[in-house]
Design a protein around this motif. Structure first.
Motif, PDB file in Angstrom:
ATOM      1  N   THR A   1       0.850  -1.185   0.000  1.00  0.00           N
ATOM      2  CA  THR A   1       0.000   0.000   0.000  1.00  0.00           C
ATOM      3  C   THR A   1       0.888   1.239   0.000  1.00  0.00           C
ATOM      4  O   THR A   1       1.995   1.210   0.519  1.00  0.00           O
ATOM      5  CB  THR A   1      -0.930   0.042   1.222  1.00  0.00           C
ATOM      6  N   THR A   2       0.406   2.335  -0.556  1.00  0.00           N
ATOM      7  CA  THR A   2       1.251   3.504  -0.756  1.00  0.00           C
ATOM      8  C   THR A   2       1.036   4.601   0.259  1.00  0.00           C
ATOM      9  O   THR A   2       1.693   5.629   0.201  1.00  0.00           O
ATOM     10  CB  THR A   2       1.006   4.080  -2.164  1.00  0.00           C
ATOM     11  N   CYS A   3       0.126   4.386   1.189  1.00  0.00           N
ATOM     12  CA  CYS A   3      -0.157   5.399   2.201  1.00  0.00           C
ATOM     13  C   CYS A   3      -0.429   4.707   3.530  1.00  0.00           C
ATOM     14  O   CYS A   3      -1.098   3.674   3.576  1.00  0.00           O
ATOM     15  CB  CYS A   3      -1.374   6.232   1.792  1.00  0.00           C
ATOM     16  N   LYS A   4       0.103   5.262   4.597  1.00  0.00           N
ATOM     17  CA  LYS A   4      -0.227   4.834   5.963  1.00  0.00           C
ATOM     18  C   LYS A   4      -0.742   6.068   6.708  1.00  0.00           C
ATOM     19  O   LYS A   4      -0.242   7.172   6.482  1.00  0.00           O
ATOM     20  CB  LYS A   4       0.985   4.255   6.696  1.00  0.00           C
ATOM     21  N   ALA A   5      -1.707   5.855   7.569  1.00  0.00           N
ATOM     22  CA  ALA A   5      -2.300   7.004   8.237  1.00  0.00           C
ATOM     23  C   ALA A   5      -2.791   6.632   9.628  1.00  0.00           C
ATOM     24  O   ALA A   5      -3.057   5.456   9.912  1.00  0.00           O
ATOM     25  CB  ALA A   5      -3.459   7.556   7.424  1.00  0.00           C
TER      26      ALA A   5
ATOM     27  N   VAL B   1      -5.895  12.010  11.083  1.00  0.00           N
ATOM     28  CA  VAL B   1      -5.003  12.782  11.936  1.00  0.00           C
ATOM     29  C   VAL B   1      -3.695  13.086  11.217  1.00  0.00           C
ATOM     30  O   VAL B   1      -3.259  14.237  11.182  1.00  0.00           O
ATOM     31  CB  VAL B   1      -4.709  12.020  13.249  1.00  0.00           C
ATOM     32  N   ALA B   2      -3.068  12.045  10.656  1.00  0.00           N
ATOM     33  CA  ALA B   2      -1.783  12.232   9.989  1.00  0.00           C
ATOM     34  C   ALA B   2      -1.585  11.114   8.979  1.00  0.00           C
ATOM     35  O   ALA B   2      -2.008   9.977   9.222  1.00  0.00           O
ATOM     36  CB  ALA B   2      -0.637  12.224  10.992  1.00  0.00           C
ATOM     37  N   SER B   3      -0.953  11.440   7.849  1.00  0.00           N
ATOM     38  CA  SER B   3      -0.694  10.425   6.830  1.00  0.00           C
ATOM     39  C   SER B   3       0.713  10.604   6.281  1.00  0.00           C
ATOM     40  O   SER B   3       1.296  11.696   6.357  1.00  0.00           O
ATOM     41  CB  SER B   3      -1.727  10.492   5.713  1.00  0.00           C
ATOM     42  N   ILE B   4       1.244   9.510   5.704  1.00  0.00           N
ATOM     43  CA  ILE B   4       2.612   9.520   5.187  1.00  0.00           C
ATOM     44  C   ILE B   4       2.653   8.674   3.926  1.00  0.00           C
ATOM     45  O   ILE B   4       1.976   7.639   3.836  1.00  0.00           O
ATOM     46  CB  ILE B   4       3.587   8.996   6.270  1.00  0.00           C
ATOM     47  N   ASP B   5       3.450   9.110   2.945  1.00  0.00           N
ATOM     48  CA  ASP B   5       3.531   8.335   1.705  1.00  0.00           C
ATOM     49  C   ASP B   5       4.531   7.202   1.864  1.00  0.00           C
ATOM     50  O   ASP B   5       5.225   7.095   2.867  1.00  0.00           O
ATOM     51  CB  ASP B   5       3.887   9.240   0.528  1.00  0.00           C
TER      52      ASP B   5
ATOM     53  N   ALA C   1      -4.118   2.800   9.715  1.00  0.00           N
ATOM     54  CA  ALA C   1      -4.732   2.288   8.504  1.00  0.00           C
ATOM     55  C   ALA C   1      -3.751   2.363   7.351  1.00  0.00           C
ATOM     56  O   ALA C   1      -2.815   3.176   7.354  1.00  0.00           O
ATOM     57  CB  ALA C   1      -5.994   3.071   8.177  1.00  0.00           C
ATOM     58  N   ALA C   2      -3.989   1.523   6.358  1.00  0.00           N
ATOM     59  CA  ALA C   2      -3.167   1.511   5.149  1.00  0.00           C
ATOM     60  C   ALA C   2      -4.068   1.647   3.934  1.00  0.00           C
ATOM     61  O   ALA C   2      -5.140   1.023   3.874  1.00  0.00           O
ATOM     62  CB  ALA C   2      -2.357   0.230   5.072  1.00  0.00           C
TER      63      ALA C   2
ATOM     64  N   CYS D   1      -5.741   8.790   4.068  1.00  0.00           N
ATOM     65  CA  CYS D   1      -5.371   8.132   2.816  1.00  0.00           C
ATOM     66  C   CYS D   1      -6.611   8.011   1.940  1.00  0.00           C
ATOM     67  O   CYS D   1      -7.719   7.804   2.449  1.00  0.00           O
ATOM     68  CB  CYS D   1      -4.833   6.718   3.054  1.00  0.00           C
ATOM     69  N   HIS D   2      -6.398   8.101   0.651  1.00  0.00           N
ATOM     70  CA  HIS D   2      -7.478   7.821  -0.283  1.00  0.00           C
ATOM     71  C   HIS D   2      -7.703   6.314  -0.330  1.00  0.00           C
ATOM     72  O   HIS D   2      -6.754   5.550  -0.389  1.00  0.00           O
ATOM     73  CB  HIS D   2      -7.081   8.349  -1.661  1.00  0.00           C
ATOM     74  N   ASN D   3      -8.975   5.902  -0.278  1.00  0.00           N
ATOM     75  CA  ASN D   3      -9.318   4.475  -0.342  1.00  0.00           C
ATOM     76  C   ASN D   3      -8.559   3.667   0.696  1.00  0.00           C
ATOM     77  O   ASN D   3      -7.705   2.831   0.363  1.00  0.00           O
ATOM     78  CB  ASN D   3      -9.042   3.917  -1.739  1.00  0.00           C
ATOM     79  N   THR D   4      -8.841   3.894   1.942  1.00  0.00           N
ATOM     80  CA  THR D   4      -8.194   3.159   3.022  1.00  0.00           C
ATOM     81  C   THR D   4      -8.821   1.778   3.121  1.00  0.00           C
ATOM     82  O   THR D   4      -9.997   1.640   3.426  1.00  0.00           O
ATOM     83  CB  THR D   4      -8.360   3.904   4.352  1.00  0.00           C
TER      84      THR D   4
END
Length: 123
Positions: A30-34, A47-51, A96-97, A107-110
């Motif tokens: 997955t390309t995003c964690k949040a 709250v917060a997300s990271i690529d 979440a991922a 994230c988009h589409n978690t």
């Protein structure tokens, strides 16, 4: 199958700090964690997300300057360092991922969620 597991919640006094950890299996799928949170009677919010490369991070306005999201790729783990905690930060926090981090800290589409860890801040 991606599995997500949080740890590190607890109780702290106003102004204190906590660090949440989140281990994500199949980390690179997955390309995003949040990190999200949900307080009683309120909707869940990002709250917060990271690529995936850790180069871009995003935060909801209420935590900017106080919270920091980071990752350790070797450990397949995402962290949320929370400083200067306030009673209004009290909530269940979920890792979440998903796909594509967005401004506002989600994230988009978690697609994958952990069970959550409780954070309680007393005044």
């Amino acid at each position: 199958h991606v599995q997500v597991a949080e740890s590190g919640g607890g109780s702290v006094q106003s102004g204190g700090s906590l660090t949440l950890s989140c281990k994500v299996s199949v980390y690179w799928s997955t390309t995003c964690k949040a990190w999200y949170r949900q307080a009683p009677g309120k909707e869940r919010e990002g709250v917060a997300s990271i690529d995936i490369g850790g180069r871009s991070t995003y935060y909801t306005d209420s935590v900017k300057g106080r919270f920091t999201i980071s990752q350790d790729n070797a450990k397949n783990t995402v962290y949320l360092q929370m400083n200067s905690l306030k009673p209004e930060d009290t909530a269940m926090y979920y890792c979440a991922a998903g796909w594509t981090p967005r401004p506002g800290g989600d994230c988009h589409n978690t697609d994958y969620w952990g069970q959550g860890t409780q954070v309680t801040v007393s005044s």
